[in-house]
Design a protein around this motif. Sequence first.
Motif, PDB file in Angstrom:
ATOM      1  N   TRP A 108      50.142  53.332  44.247  1.00  0.00           N
ATOM      2  CA  TRP A 108      49.873  52.308  45.256  1.00  0.00           C
ATOM      3  C   TRP A 108      49.252  51.093  44.564  1.00  0.00           C
ATOM      4  O   TRP A 108      48.542  51.232  43.572  1.00  0.00           O
ATOM      5  N   SER A 109      49.499  49.923  45.091  1.00  0.00           N
ATOM      6  CA  SER A 109      48.876  48.711  44.558  1.00  0.00           C
ATOM      7  C   SER A 109      47.356  48.866  44.552  1.00  0.00           C
ATOM      8  O   SER A 109      46.766  49.394  45.495  1.00  0.00           O
ATOM      9  N   THR A 110      46.728  48.407  43.480  1.00  0.00           N
ATOM     10  CA  THR A 110      45.267  48.493  43.363  1.00  0.00           C
ATOM     11  C   THR A 110      44.579  47.206  43.822  1.00  0.00           C
ATOM     12  O   THR A 110      43.382  47.036  43.597  1.00  0.00           O
ATOM     13  N   TRP A 111      45.323  46.323  44.470  1.00  0.00           N
ATOM     14  CA  TRP A 111      44.757  45.037  44.887  1.00  0.00           C
ATOM     15  C   TRP A 111      43.525  45.221  45.768  1.00  0.00           C
ATOM     16  O   TRP A 111      42.512  44.560  45.581  1.00  0.00           O
ATOM     17  N   TYR A 112      43.598  46.116  46.740  1.00  0.00           N
ATOM     18  CA  TYR A 112      42.473  46.318  47.652  1.00  0.00           C
ATOM     19  C   TYR A 112      41.515  47.404  47.159  1.00  0.00           C
ATOM     20  O   TYR A 112      40.534  47.710  47.833  1.00  0.00           O
ATOM     21  N   ALA A 113      41.797  47.979  45.994  1.00  0.00           N
ATOM     22  CA  ALA A 113      40.900  48.992  45.436  1.00  0.00           C
ATOM     23  C   ALA A 113      39.783  48.362  44.617  1.00  0.00           C
ATOM     24  O   ALA A 113      38.830  49.047  44.244  1.00  0.00           O
ATOM     25  N   VAL A 114      39.907  47.062  44.329  1.00  0.00           N
ATOM     26  CA  VAL A 114      38.877  46.378  43.550  1.00  0.00           C
ATOM     27  C   VAL A 114      38.129  45.419  44.460  1.00  0.00           C
ATOM     28  O   VAL A 114      38.636  44.982  45.497  1.00  0.00           O
ATOM     29  N   GLU A 115      36.910  45.077  44.050  1.00  0.00           N
ATOM     30  CA  GLU A 115      36.101  44.162  44.864  1.00  0.00           C
ATOM     31  C   GLU A 115      36.652  42.748  44.775  1.00  0.00           C
ATOM     32  O   GLU A 115      37.467  42.420  43.895  1.00  0.00           O
ATOM     33  N   ALA A 116      36.190  41.896  45.685  1.00  0.00           N
ATOM     34  CA  ALA A 116      36.742  40.545  45.788  1.00  0.00           C
ATOM     35  C   ALA A 116      36.599  39.751  44.502  1.00  0.00           C
ATOM     36  O   ALA A 116      37.503  38.999  44.111  1.00  0.00           O
ATOM     37  N   LEU A 117      35.476  39.917  43.794  1.00  0.00           N
ATOM     38  CA  LEU A 117      35.258  39.157  42.567  1.00  0.00           C
ATOM     39  C   LEU A 117      36.149  39.628  41.431  1.00  0.00           C
ATOM     40  O   LEU A 117      36.227  38.969  40.393  1.00  0.00           O
ATOM     41  N   ALA A 118      36.808  40.773  41.610  1.00  0.00           N
ATOM     42  CA  ALA A 118      37.719  41.276  40.592  1.00  0.00           C
ATOM     43  C   ALA A 118      39.154  40.822  40.851  1.00  0.00           C
ATOM     44  O   ALA A 118      40.077  41.274  40.180  1.00  0.00           O
ATOM     45  N   ARG A 119      39.339  39.924  41.835  1.00  0.00           N
ATOM     46  CA  ARG A 119      40.654  39.352  42.116  1.00  0.00           C
ATOM     47  C   ARG A 119      40.676  37.900  41.669  1.00  0.00           C
ATOM     48  O   ARG A 119      39.650  37.260  41.540  1.00  0.00           O
ATOM     49  N   GLY A 120      41.873  37.404  41.452  1.00  0.00           N
ATOM     50  CA  GLY A 120      42.045  36.078  40.882  1.00  0.00           C
ATOM     51  C   GLY A 120      41.469  34.961  41.729  1.00  0.00           C
ATOM     52  O   GLY A 120      41.305  35.095  42.946  1.00  0.00           O
ATOM     53  N   PRO A 121      41.171  33.826  41.078  1.00  0.00           N
ATOM     54  CA  PRO A 121      40.569  32.683  41.782  1.00  0.00           C
ATOM     55  C   PRO A 121      41.533  32.059  42.787  1.00  0.00           C
ATOM     56  O   PRO A 121      42.753  32.133  42.640  1.00  0.00           O
ATOM     57  N   GLU A 122      40.953  31.450  43.809  1.00  0.00           N
ATOM     58  CA  GLU A 122      41.740  30.742  44.812  1.00  0.00           C
ATOM     59  C   GLU A 122      41.743  29.250  44.495  1.00  0.00           C
ATOM     60  O   GLU A 122      40.811  28.745  43.883  1.00  0.00           O
ATOM     61  N   PRO A 123      42.787  28.511  44.912  1.00  0.00           N
ATOM     62  CA  PRO A 123      43.966  29.002  45.639  1.00  0.00           C
ATOM     63  C   PRO A 123      44.879  29.813  44.724  1.00  0.00           C
ATOM     64  O   PRO A 123      45.108  29.428  43.579  1.00  0.00           O
TER      65      PRO A 123
END
Length: 293
Positions: free
Chosen positions: A38-53
């Motif tokens: 399964w995608s791990t996108w939601y398994a990591v915290e928000a700060l571990a995801r790429g910058p916006e936009p």
Amino acid sequence: MPQDFAPDPSTPVPPALDPSFVCDFQAYDDPTGPGRRWSTWYAVEALARGPEPRPGWVVTSQGAVDTDLGILKTGKEADVFLLERADPREPDAGVVMAAKRYRAPEHRTFHRAATYTEGRTTRRSRDRRAIARKSTFGRQVAAGEWAASEWEALRRLWTLGLPVPYPVQVDGTEILMEWITVDDGDGPRSAPRLAQTRPCVEQAADWFEQLRVALVTMTAHGIVHGDLSAYNVLAAGERVVIIDVPQTVDLVGNLQGPDFLLRDCTNICTWFRARGLEVDEQALFAELMAHAY
């Protein structure tokens, strides 16, 4: 003979269901087979995801599946794989990314790692002692530290508008990032490293100017790549993209920051001089230092 029965008029009619309580639920099959998850996108915290936009190609569906497509590059500290992330119900919106995975128990420390990490801190004393002893746990901690260092560097450089792969997410010792490609008409393939190209003088001059502008921005913000060379720059068609940034150092906070910067200038200018450009590392270094102070 069957008989028709009319509904009892005294039976109350249920009220119409509020549309806000109605959802279109679709079940997904669990991903099966080797190299699928399964995608791990939601398994990591928000700060571990790429910058916006975020770029429009980033897949954030909770039903997305990650599929390993094979290894792209091997290294002493990490290997880079190709990974596809796609929602089975929207396959055309899928994307192939580069997954850089730092080795844990087998992790080797970077060459002269202590000089790169000068000025950095490890929060827990237990971790510091384990890294110093080079125990199995210490190597695992070190792998995570280097992954975190590259993640933060990518986030910062991308936010500054510099030509680096977009950092999608970090999860432990794995960084997912944009796969930099070129397309010659036969579909996308990995962009070659600068060292693998044979540009004409005009193309080399354009690439050098792009790198010079990028270095000016980095130095103005106190950032030194620390290991810049023709092997850590991709030639993505008309543009260049800087990669491999876990060892970035602070120009001021690291006592050897200026030495690293001069070495970066020397590596780049040496390569471009061999391609016919009249460039000088001392002049480039002086220009960059002028932007730093």
